[in-house]
Motif scaffolding. Structure first.
Motif, PDB file in Angstrom:
ATOM      1  N   THR A  56      -5.886 -13.853  -0.888  1.00 19.74           N
ATOM      2  CA  THR A  56      -5.382 -12.728  -0.096  1.00 19.74           C
ATOM      3  C   THR A  56      -4.075 -13.132   0.583  1.00 19.74           C
ATOM      4  O   THR A  56      -3.845 -14.303   0.874  1.00 19.74           O
ATOM      5  N   LEU A  57      -3.229 -12.139   0.833  1.00 23.84           N
ATOM      6  CA  LEU A  57      -1.930 -12.362   1.471  1.00 23.84           C
ATOM      7  C   LEU A  57      -1.716 -11.339   2.585  1.00 23.84           C
ATOM      8  O   LEU A  57      -2.228 -10.220   2.513  1.00 23.84           O
ATOM      9  N   SER A  58      -0.938 -11.712   3.581  1.00 26.13           N
ATOM     10  CA  SER A  58      -0.482 -10.759   4.589  1.00 26.13           C
ATOM     11  C   SER A  58       0.896 -10.255   4.169  1.00 26.13           C
ATOM     12  O   SER A  58       1.831 -11.043   4.040  1.00 26.13           O
ATOM     13  N   VAL A  59       1.002  -8.958   3.943  1.00 28.63           N
ATOM     14  CA  VAL A  59       2.269  -8.378   3.501  1.00 28.63           C
ATOM     15  C   VAL A  59       2.623  -7.200   4.397  1.00 28.63           C
ATOM     16  O   VAL A  59       1.796  -6.706   5.167  1.00 28.63           O
ATOM     17  N   PHE A  60       3.878  -6.756   4.291  1.00 32.22           N
ATOM     18  CA  PHE A  60       4.307  -5.578   5.027  1.00 32.22           C
ATOM     19  C   PHE A  60       3.762  -4.321   4.356  1.00 32.22           C
ATOM     20  O   PHE A  60       3.663  -4.256   3.132  1.00 32.22           O
ATOM     21  N   LYS A  61       3.434  -3.343   5.177  1.00 26.61           N
ATOM     22  CA  LYS A  61       2.975  -2.062   4.661  1.00 26.61           C
ATOM     23  C   LYS A  61       4.144  -1.317   4.008  1.00 26.61           C
ATOM     24  O   LYS A  61       5.275  -1.388   4.492  1.00 26.61           O
ATOM     25  N   LYS A  62       3.865  -0.615   2.916  1.00 20.17           N
ATOM     26  CA  LYS A  62       4.894   0.244   2.323  1.00 20.17           C
ATOM     27  C   LYS A  62       5.196   1.386   3.287  1.00 20.17           C
ATOM     28  O   LYS A  62       4.289   2.105   3.705  1.00 20.17           O
ATOM     29  N   PRO A  63       6.470   1.583   3.653  1.00 22.14           N
ATOM     30  CA  PRO A  63       6.779   2.709   4.533  1.00 22.14           C
ATOM     31  C   PRO A  63       6.630   4.042   3.803  1.00 22.14           C
ATOM     32  O   PRO A  63       6.837   4.133   2.593  1.00 22.14           O
ATOM     33  N   SER A  64       6.268   5.058   4.550  1.00 23.11           N
ATOM     34  CA  SER A  64       6.223   6.412   4.002  1.00 23.11           C
ATOM     35  C   SER A  64       7.478   7.151   4.452  1.00 23.11           C
ATOM     36  O   SER A  64       7.927   7.022   5.592  1.00 23.11           O
ATOM     37  N   VAL A  65       8.056   7.913   3.522  1.00 22.56           N
ATOM     38  CA  VAL A  65       9.327   8.599   3.773  1.00 22.56           C
ATOM     39  C   VAL A  65       9.125  10.094   3.536  1.00 22.56           C
ATOM     40  O   VAL A  65       8.851  10.515   2.412  1.00 22.56           O
ATOM     41  N   ALA A  66       9.232  10.874   4.608  1.00 18.67           N
ATOM     42  CA  ALA A  66       9.085  12.326   4.503  1.00 18.67           C
ATOM     43  C   ALA A  66      10.397  12.955   4.070  1.00 18.67           C
ATOM     44  O   ALA A  66      11.468  12.540   4.512  1.00 18.67           O
ATOM     45  N   PRO A  91       6.882   8.374  -1.037  1.00 15.77           N
ATOM     46  CA  PRO A  91       7.483   9.655  -0.665  1.00 15.77           C
ATOM     47  C   PRO A  91       6.426  10.651  -0.190  1.00 15.77           C
ATOM     48  O   PRO A  91       5.283  10.646  -0.660  1.00 15.77           O
ATOM     49  N   LEU A  92       6.820  11.490   0.757  1.00 14.24           N
ATOM     50  CA  LEU A  92       5.926  12.524   1.276  1.00 14.24           C
ATOM     51  C   LEU A  92       6.718  13.822   1.373  1.00 14.24           C
ATOM     52  O   LEU A  92       7.596  13.964   2.233  1.00 14.24           O
ATOM     53  N   ASN A 131       8.193  18.238  13.253  1.00 13.55           N
ATOM     54  CA  ASN A 131       6.977  17.761  13.926  1.00 13.55           C
ATOM     55  C   ASN A 131       5.954  17.267  12.920  1.00 13.55           C
ATOM     56  O   ASN A 131       5.319  16.222  13.107  1.00 13.55           O
ATOM     57  N   GLN A 132       5.792  18.027  11.837  1.00 17.70           N
ATOM     58  CA  GLN A 132       4.855  17.631  10.783  1.00 17.70           C
ATOM     59  C   GLN A 132       5.275  16.308  10.147  1.00 17.70           C
ATOM     60  O   GLN A 132       4.452  15.408   9.934  1.00 17.70           O
ATOM     61  N   ALA A 133       6.564  16.164   9.870  1.00 13.19           N
ATOM     62  CA  ALA A 133       7.071  14.933   9.254  1.00 13.19           C
ATOM     63  C   ALA A 133       6.917  13.741  10.188  1.00 13.19           C
ATOM     64  O   ALA A 133       6.556  12.636   9.766  1.00 13.19           O
ATOM     65  N   MET A 134       7.189  13.934  11.479  1.00 14.33           N
ATOM     66  CA  MET A 134       7.095  12.846  12.452  1.00 14.33           C
ATOM     67  C   MET A 134       5.665  12.336  12.575  1.00 14.33           C
ATOM     68  O   MET A 134       5.442  11.149  12.805  1.00 14.33           O
ATOM     69  N   ARG A 135       4.702  13.234  12.435  1.00 14.73           N
ATOM     70  CA  ARG A 135       3.288  12.814  12.518  1.00 14.73           C
ATOM     71  C   ARG A 135       2.861  12.019  11.291  1.00 14.73           C
ATOM     72  O   ARG A 135       1.913  11.236  11.352  1.00 14.73           O
ATOM     73  N   SER A 136       3.557  12.197  10.173  1.00 16.02           N
ATOM     74  CA  SER A 136       3.055  11.697   8.895  1.00 16.02           C
ATOM     75  C   SER A 136       3.801  10.501   8.337  1.00 16.02           C
ATOM     76  O   SER A 136       3.266   9.796   7.474  1.00 16.02           O
ATOM     77  N   ALA A 137       5.053  10.270   8.764  1.00 16.94           N
ATOM     78  CA  ALA A 137       5.896   9.324   8.033  1.00 16.94           C
ATOM     79  C   ALA A 137       6.576   8.320   8.956  1.00 16.94           C
ATOM     80  O   ALA A 137       6.682   8.516  10.169  1.00 16.94           O
ATOM     81  N   ASP A 138       7.049   7.227   8.337  1.00 15.08           N
ATOM     82  CA  ASP A 138       7.794   6.188   9.053  1.00 15.08           C
ATOM     83  C   ASP A 138       9.290   6.490   9.097  1.00 15.08           C
ATOM     84  O   ASP A 138      10.001   6.000   9.973  1.00 15.08           O
TER      85      ASP A 138
END
Length: 268
Positions: A41-51, A90-91, A108-115
């Motif tokens: 197992t490895l510690s890695v960065f989470k994939k960012p979500s982009v709205a 992508p979102l 507002n919807q995008a801010m709740r869902s994405a990085d």
């Protein structure tokens, strides 16, 4: 000799040796190294979500026949593909009309869902004003810059709401793609943990210009070119087309970057 391929203790890697540090994007050979070490197992960065929000009264879904003065939503699909190419998620949010309330609700919807939130603006100046107005309506927002000395792609917005980056891309497809690669891709790479501020490295080669290319000093120009090979020589032929003409990107193999302190390049 039969012992030439024998790997001796400490020959591959030594105890305490740092082989892969923070900020390194994992490749197949790196996974092989982890397997050799027994690392499961490895510690890695989470994939960012982009709205992604497409903005403008003139934008219609691609399954619709565009009425006069309207255009299909090209940017939703090119930007989604570029987000995937940058190894992010992508979102899709929606098409936002040139309406302050509607854009605020979608933000507002995008801010709740994405990085990261990306808004590809409509072609009218009014829609650009709405993007700025919506961002400023958040008490913890900051406009970092509005407009860059890049062609195509001048009306770029970079802001943040809290810790969330918000990018207002130009509405024209070519401008949006070039600005995404130059400004958004490095942002995604940083959020993914890479220690870089550069866009993805593209293959480069030397070619001979087929004609003069003028450029305005103080502005970085990205000129689309098509490559031709003849008698062992490669020539770069500029591809004409406005920043709203997506077929110009399809016909081009790449682009020539003319730096801001240069007034153009000469044929040859």
């Amino acid at each position: 000799a039969p012992f030439d391929n024998v790997i001796r203790k400490g020959e591959d890697f030594k105890a305490g040796e740092t082989l892969i540090g923070v900020g390194h994007r994992i490749r197949p050979q790196d996974i092989g190294l982890f397997a050799a070490m027994g690392k499961q197992t490895l510690s890695v960065f989470k994939k960012p979500s982009v709205a992604v929000i497409s903005s403008g009264d003139e934008i219609v879904p691609i399954e619709q026949e565009p009425p006069p003065g309207c255009v299909r939503d090209i940017n939703r699909y090119t930007l989604t593909a570029m987000i995937l190419e940058a190894h992010a998620n992508p979102l899709w949010i929606a098409i936002a009309p040139d309406n302050l309330k509607a854009l605020t609700n979608l933000m507002n919807q995008a801010m709740r869902s994405a990085d990261i939130v990306i808004i590809s603006g409509g072609s009218s100046m009014g829609s650009r004003d709405h993007v700025i107005e919506v961002i400023k309506s958040y008490p913890d927002s900051e406009i970092l810059f509005h407009g860059v000395s890049v062609s195509p792609g001048k009306p770029l917005i970079l802001a943040k709401i809290g810790s969330t980056p918000v990018v207002g891309l130009p509405g024209h497809p070519v401008s949006a793609m070039i600005c995404f690669e130059q400004f958004v891709t490095p942002l995604i790479r940083r959020l993914e943990g890479e220690q870089t501020t550069e866009p993805f490295l593209r293959p480069t080669l030397k070619a001979v210009l087929s004609r003069n290319i003028p450029s305005k000093e103080g502005r970085t120009d990205f000129v689309r070119v098509r490559l031709r090979q003849k008698d062992g020589h490669i020539s770069a032929v500029p591809v004409p087309g406005k920043s709203g003409v997506i077929s110009a990107m399809v016909r081009a193999h790449g682009y020539v970057r003319i730096e801001a302190d240069c007034e153009g390049l000469y044929k040859g």
